[in-house]
Design an enzyme around this catalytic site. Structure first.
Site, PDB file in Angstrom:
ATOM      1  N   ASP A  21     -25.334  82.181  45.887  1.00 24.07           N
ATOM      2  CA  ASP A  21     -25.304  83.509  45.287  1.00 24.07           C
ATOM      3  C   ASP A  21     -24.951  84.543  46.343  1.00 24.07           C
ATOM      4  OD1 ASP A  21     -27.694  83.089  46.672  1.00 24.07           O
ATOM      5  OD2 ASP A  21     -28.985  83.957  45.146  1.00 24.07           O
ATOM      6  N   GLY A  23     -30.752  81.347  42.638  1.00 21.72           N
ATOM      7  CA  GLY A  23     -29.868  82.503  42.502  1.00 21.72           C
ATOM      8  C   GLY A  23     -28.447  82.243  42.044  1.00 21.72           C
ATOM      9  N   ARG A  60     -32.820  88.627  37.175  1.00 15.41           N
ATOM     10  CA  ARG A  60     -31.741  87.626  37.198  1.00 15.41           C
ATOM     11  C   ARG A  60     -30.805  87.763  36.007  1.00 15.41           C
ATOM     12  NH1 ARG A  60     -33.059  84.011  41.279  1.00 15.41           N
ATOM     13  NH2 ARG A  60     -35.255  83.482  41.496  1.00 15.41           N
ATOM     14  N   ASP A  76     -26.735  85.868  53.521  1.00 13.82           N
ATOM     15  CA  ASP A  76     -27.348  87.003  54.207  1.00 13.82           C
ATOM     16  C   ASP A  76     -27.324  86.683  55.710  1.00 13.82           C
ATOM     17  OD1 ASP A  76     -28.983  89.181  54.822  1.00 13.82           O
ATOM     18  OD2 ASP A  76     -30.741  88.432  53.825  1.00 13.82           O
TER      19      ASP A  76
HETATM   20  P1  5GP Z   1     -30.028  83.670  54.204  1.00 13.46           P
HETATM   21  O1  5GP Z   1     -30.594  82.318  54.482  1.00 13.46           O
HETATM   22  O2  5GP Z   1     -28.500  83.712  54.274  1.00 13.46           O
HETATM   23  O3  5GP Z   1     -30.645  84.750  55.057  1.00 13.46           O
HETATM   24  O4  5GP Z   1     -30.462  84.067  52.745  1.00 13.46           O
HETATM   25  C1  5GP Z   1     -29.871  83.535  51.632  1.00 13.46           C
HETATM   26  C2  5GP Z   1     -30.766  83.602  50.431  1.00 13.46           C
HETATM   27  O5  5GP Z   1     -31.637  84.741  50.469  1.00 13.46           O
HETATM   28  C3  5GP Z   1     -29.927  83.781  49.189  1.00 13.46           C
HETATM   29  O6  5GP Z   1     -29.557  82.540  48.633  1.00 13.46           O
HETATM   30  C4  5GP Z   1     -30.829  84.609  48.290  1.00 13.46           C
HETATM   31  O7  5GP Z   1     -31.650  83.756  47.538  1.00 13.46           O
HETATM   32  C5  5GP Z   1     -31.671  85.407  49.248  1.00 13.46           C
HETATM   33  N1  5GP Z   1     -31.139  86.780  49.444  1.00 13.46           N
HETATM   34  C6  5GP Z   1     -30.483  87.263  50.512  1.00 13.46           C
HETATM   35  N2  5GP Z   1     -30.154  88.564  50.346  1.00 13.46           N
HETATM   36  C7  5GP Z   1     -30.589  88.909  49.124  1.00 13.46           C
HETATM   37  C8  5GP Z   1     -30.545  90.130  48.353  1.00 13.46           C
HETATM   38  O8  5GP Z   1     -30.007  91.174  48.739  1.00 13.46           O
HETATM   39  N3  5GP Z   1     -31.103  90.058  47.110  1.00 13.46           N
HETATM   40  C9  5GP Z   1     -31.711  88.943  46.617  1.00 13.46           C
HETATM   41  N4  5GP Z   1     -32.227  89.027  45.395  1.00 13.46           N
HETATM   42  N5  5GP Z   1     -31.785  87.791  47.306  1.00 13.46           N
HETATM   43  C10 5GP Z   1     -31.222  87.768  48.542  1.00 13.46           C
END
Ligand code: 5GP
Length: 178
Positions: A103, A48, A168, A106
């Site tokens: 990117d 991402g 993307r 979350d």
């Molecule tokens: P985390 O480990 O912080 O929960 O998630 C991080 C990863 O989840 C990011 O690097 C991304 O690849 C994916 N991600 C989290 N939220 C989104 C979103 O709203 N859209 C997309 N496309 N990917 C997300």
């Protein structure tokens, strides 16, 4: 285009191409000021972050290296809650100031895994730059150093972020229509 379709879902434009570019400009200025004189290694988290990493890195105006790690914890529009290490880091990080480029942060699980790993590797310092942060979802302790935009807890695509492999190449960031 204000409304688009990716696979089966509709998305509305949320952050324009121009807003993204000007925010990346600001972030790069902060990084240039804060980290001058450091032995810098940027680490982009694939897939991402590749566009954000490219745009940010080209605005770094001092000696710096860049490398990429490939991880993934998402399937469709939901986090699977675990982080898979797909491609490891070849580059030596010892003694370097590492700037992790994400990117989107979350829940923060991905970031937590990366930071834990880097701390074991005798880095000089760790900074984190993310284009997007979802404060309502973030459960980590780490204070993210450089945040492009704080956004609500909705699924987004574009500017490197995908929905099941597509989206993307969208130049703006789009949010899922309700
Ligand atoms: P985390 O480990 O912080 O929960 O998630 C991080 C990863 O989840 C990011 O690097 C991304 O690849 C994916 N991600 C989290 N939220 C989104 C979103 O709203 N859209 C997309 N496309 N990917 C997300």
């Amino acid at each position: 285009m204000d409304k688009i379709k990716v696979h089966d879902k509709f998305f509305n434009v949320f952050i324009s191409e121009e807003m993204i570019a000007s925010r990346i400009d600001e972030l790069s200025k902060q990084i240039n000021d804060d980290l001058a004189g450091k032995d810098l290694l940027f680490i982009g988290i694939l897939n991402g972050s590749f566009l954000f990493a490219a745009d940010l890195f080209r605005k770094i105006d001092m000696d710096a290296r860049i490398s990429f790690l490939k991880l993934s914890s998402y399937e469709g529009t939901e986090s699977t809650g675990f982080v898979r290490r797909l491609i490891g880091l070849n580059e030596s990080v010892k003694g370097k100031t590492v700037v992790v480029i994400e990117d989107i942060v979350d829940t923060g699980k991905t970031l937590e895994g990366i930071i834990t790993d880097l701390r074991d590797k005798e880095v000089e310092g760790i900074r984190v730059a993310t284009l997007l942060l979802k404060p309502e979802a973030y459960k980590g302790d780490y204070k993210v150093d450089y945040v492009g935009f704080e956004i609500p807890n909705n699924f987004v695509v574009g500017f490197g972020l995908d929905y099941n492999g597509l989206g993307r190449n969208l130049r703006s960031i789009y949010t899922l229509s309700k």
